[in-house]
Design a protein around this motif. Structure first.
Motif, PDB file in Angstrom:
ATOM      1  N   MET A 263     -35.496 -53.257  40.238  1.00  0.00           N
ATOM      2  CA  MET A 263     -36.231 -52.056  39.855  1.00  0.00           C
ATOM      3  C   MET A 263     -37.642 -52.066  40.424  1.00  0.00           C
ATOM      4  SD  MET A 263     -35.028 -51.208  35.944  1.00  0.00           S
ATOM      5  CE  MET A 263     -34.878 -52.865  35.279  1.00  0.00           C
ATOM      6  N   SER A 315     -40.286 -42.407  27.278  1.00  0.00           N
ATOM      7  CA  SER A 315     -39.275 -43.470  27.211  1.00  0.00           C
ATOM      8  C   SER A 315     -39.088 -43.986  25.796  1.00  0.00           C
ATOM      9  CB  SER A 315     -39.659 -44.627  28.146  1.00  0.00           C
ATOM     10  OG  SER A 315     -40.714 -45.409  27.612  1.00  0.00           O
ATOM     11  N   ARG A 320     -35.734 -46.047  28.134  1.00  0.00           N
ATOM     12  CA  ARG A 320     -36.386 -46.536  29.357  1.00  0.00           C
ATOM     13  C   ARG A 320     -35.554 -46.185  30.594  1.00  0.00           C
ATOM     14  NH1 ARG A 320     -40.114 -47.205  25.580  1.00  0.00           N
ATOM     15  NH2 ARG A 320     -39.993 -49.156  24.425  1.00  0.00           N
ATOM     16  N   ARG A 321     -34.235 -46.374  30.484  1.00  0.00           N
ATOM     17  CA  ARG A 321     -33.380 -46.167  31.657  1.00  0.00           C
ATOM     18  C   ARG A 321     -33.451 -44.743  32.177  1.00  0.00           C
ATOM     19  NH1 ARG A 321     -27.589 -48.670  30.105  1.00  0.00           N
ATOM     20  NH2 ARG A 321     -27.947 -47.185  28.416  1.00  0.00           N
ATOM     21  N   PHE A 324     -36.641 -44.157  34.110  1.00  0.00           N
ATOM     22  CA  PHE A 324     -36.667 -44.878  35.381  1.00  0.00           C
ATOM     23  C   PHE A 324     -35.720 -44.230  36.391  1.00  0.00           C
ATOM     24  CE2 PHE A 324     -36.364 -48.205  38.481  1.00  0.00           C
ATOM     25  CZ  PHE A 324     -37.577 -48.874  38.407  1.00  0.00           C
ATOM     26  N   SER A 328     -36.581 -42.712  40.149  1.00  0.00           N
ATOM     27  CA  SER A 328     -35.848 -43.163  41.336  1.00  0.00           C
ATOM     28  C   SER A 328     -35.290 -41.984  42.116  1.00  0.00           C
ATOM     29  CB  SER A 328     -34.712 -44.108  40.928  1.00  0.00           C
ATOM     30  OG  SER A 328     -35.209 -45.270  40.311  1.00  0.00           O
ATOM     31  N   LEU A 365     -41.541 -44.292  37.294  1.00  0.00           N
ATOM     32  CA  LEU A 365     -41.099 -45.662  37.543  1.00  0.00           C
ATOM     33  C   LEU A 365     -42.084 -46.684  36.976  1.00  0.00           C
ATOM     34  CD1 LEU A 365     -40.025 -45.173  41.269  1.00  0.00           C
ATOM     35  CD2 LEU A 365     -38.489 -45.467  39.332  1.00  0.00           C
ATOM     36  N   GLU A 369     -42.332 -49.455  33.307  1.00  0.00           N
ATOM     37  CA  GLU A 369     -42.023 -50.859  33.601  1.00  0.00           C
ATOM     38  C   GLU A 369     -42.562 -51.867  32.579  1.00  0.00           C
ATOM     39  OE1 GLU A 369     -41.425 -50.839  38.471  1.00  0.00           O
ATOM     40  OE2 GLU A 369     -43.201 -51.785  37.594  1.00  0.00           O
ATOM     41  N   PHE A 372     -40.229 -51.691  29.507  1.00  0.00           N
ATOM     42  CA  PHE A 372     -38.852 -51.969  29.922  1.00  0.00           C
ATOM     43  C   PHE A 372     -38.680 -53.447  30.252  1.00  0.00           C
ATOM     44  CE2 PHE A 372     -35.245 -49.802  32.577  1.00  0.00           C
ATOM     45  CZ  PHE A 372     -34.308 -50.430  31.782  1.00  0.00           C
ATOM     46  N   ALA A 433     -31.465 -50.107  37.281  1.00  0.00           N
ATOM     47  CA  ALA A 433     -31.825 -49.472  36.006  1.00  0.00           C
ATOM     48  C   ALA A 433     -30.575 -49.077  35.226  1.00  0.00           C
ATOM     49  CB  ALA A 433     -32.703 -48.250  36.252  1.00  0.00           C
TER      50      ALA A 433
END
Length: 455
Positions: A263, A315, A320-321, A324, A328, A365, A369, A372, A433
């Motif tokens: 990630m 998030s 979180r996913r 992210f 991306s 992103l 982080e 996450f 992710a």
């Protein structure tokens, strides 16, 4: 040695007050540290080639050499991550963070005093490399510790929001660095190359003093204190067989570490086309004035100050996913149009693509982080895990400006290979992710125990 554990705050108001103080300390310290780091990247794109690696036949060769030195610092970052990660996991977050800030500050200030190749010959680039290595060593332990201080102090359900504060500090550092270089870049070339480039480096002395003052006021995080008390209790009952943090990390948290590295790779490769590579491309292969590119980067980073917090908070609500993955997707979509717009000398659209790419793409992103990645590791290895997750990919990331500049030279300024590599790395981050567990509801004090029970 570890500091004596302080008594836990007795009321919710006191806990919130301490959490806010920790978040601000993370923001300010990180802003100072990344200001130091970013001015080196900007100077590499603008002046270091001429000052330390002069090549009269082809200026791009000098820029290539400067970016090689820029990349050297990234090789030192994993070493700093291991050293300060171990120190922070064994003895506490505060001492590690104070030390990293001092290393960065002293090395950056000394760069501002360096004589150039015209003055002392080969010793000028040698000293530049040495100071860059010290910078990289210091920053290798910075991000993990600053993130932990914010996340481990955060109130329940707000780790994403509080974890965004060191990322906001990153954006503030970028704003400060690009702003000061945007100002000094308006100087005549003779003034810029003689003394103007030194100003941003020398100003770091004032910022470091402020950062150290704030960090000295920090106390250890409640999560770390609880883990230390548990270890002491286990040791007293002769049941503890404690491993070194890095050994325990590779034994019990290998998969989360690899996913976090993937990630981080996607986020950073995309971020650097905006931070440095776009400036190099625009300066050497387009008619866009360098000051406009610097201002576009400054505006984008200023917007990211708000979007980091927005995406961190988001998030906490949707996971979180999901955040992210959103970032991306933006990175993949923006990679090619970013260079098309610069190549077309479209100044207005350049401002737009910088804002979208950095404030939304990198914002989603990078903003998520700290929380996450922190939630993927147990307390006893968390500093080491975060530091390695961020810094091991830095070996590749640090070579990215050099490799991209070489690709531009080889293709006579055609940016499509750079855009393609950026998009592929963003897809790698997206896949990692998706494979990572959703962690926004995880109990930070039991993550290590859960892994132990699953064995």
């Amino acid at each position: 040695m570890a500091e004596p554990a302080t008594a836990p705050p007795s009321t919710e108001t006191e806990r919130t007050k301490l959490a806010k103080r920790a978040a601000v300390a993370s923001l300010v310290g990180t802003a100072v540290e990344w200001y130091d780091y970013f001015i080196f990247g900007t100077a590499s794109a603008l002046v270091f080639g001429q000052l330390f690696f002069p090549n009269e036949n082809d200026p791009i060769i000098g820029t290539l050499s400067a970016f090689a030195v820029f990349g050297v610092g990234f090789f030192a970052r994993p070493v700093g991550g291991i050293v300060f990660g171990h120190f922070g996991d064994k003895f506490g977050r505060k001492a590690a963070l104070v030390t990293t800030l001092m290393l960065m500050g002293v090395s950056t200030f000394l760069i501002g005093l360096l004589p150039t190749t015209d003055d002392i010959g080969i010793w000028a680039p040698v000293l530049l490399v040495l100071l860059r290595l010290i910078q990289g060593f210091g920053v290798g332990g910075e991000w993990g510790g600053a993130s932990l201080v914010a996340v481990e102090y955060a109130p329940e359900g707000k780790r994403g929001a509080y974890g965004s504060f060191p990322q906001i500090g990153n954006a503030v550092g970028l704003v400060m660095s690009t702003s000061i270089f945007a100002i000094v870049s308006t100087l005549p070339d003779d003034a810029l190359l003689s003394w103007g480039w030194r100003v941003p480096f020398l100003l770091s002395a004032v910022l470091i003093a402020v950062g150290l003052f704030i960090r000295f006021k920090l106390t250890e995080t409640p999560t770390f204190q609880a883990a230390q008390e548990k270890l002491e209790a286990q040791a007293a009952s002769a049941k503890a067989k404690e491993k070194m943090p890095i050994a325990e990390l590779f034994t019990r948290f290998k998969r989360p570490l690899l996913l976090a590295m993937g990630m981080r790779l996607g986020e950073a490769v995309f971020g650097y086309i905006i931070l440095t590579i776009g400036l190099t491309f625009a300066t050497n292969y387009t008619d866009i004035p360098r000051t406009d590119v610097l201002i576009a980067g400054t505006v984008a980073a200023a917007l990211a100050i708000y979007t980091y917090y927005f995406f961190g908070s988001l998030s906490d609500r949707i996971g979180r996913r999901a955040v992210f993955v959103l970032g991306s997707v933006v990175a993949v979509v923006v990679s090619f149009p970013f260079f098309w717009i610069l190549d077309a000398d479209a100044v207005v659209l350049m401002y737009v693509i910088y804002a979208v790419g950095y404030a939304i793409g990198v914002g989603a992103l990078y903003g998520v982080e700290p929380a996450f990645f922190s939630e993927l590791f147990g307390t006893k290895v968390r500093y080491t895990g975060l530091s390695l997750a961020a810094q091991v990919p830095s070996i590749l990331i640090g070579l990215w400006p050099l490799a991209s500049t070489a690709l531009l030279a080889a293709t006579d300024g055609d940016p499509w290979p750079i855009a393609l590599i950026t998009a592929v790395c963003a897809v790698i981050g997206l896949v990692c992710a998706v494979l990572a567990p959703e962690t926004n509801k995880a109990d930070m004090t039991r993550i290590g125990e859960e892994h132990e029970e699953a064995r």
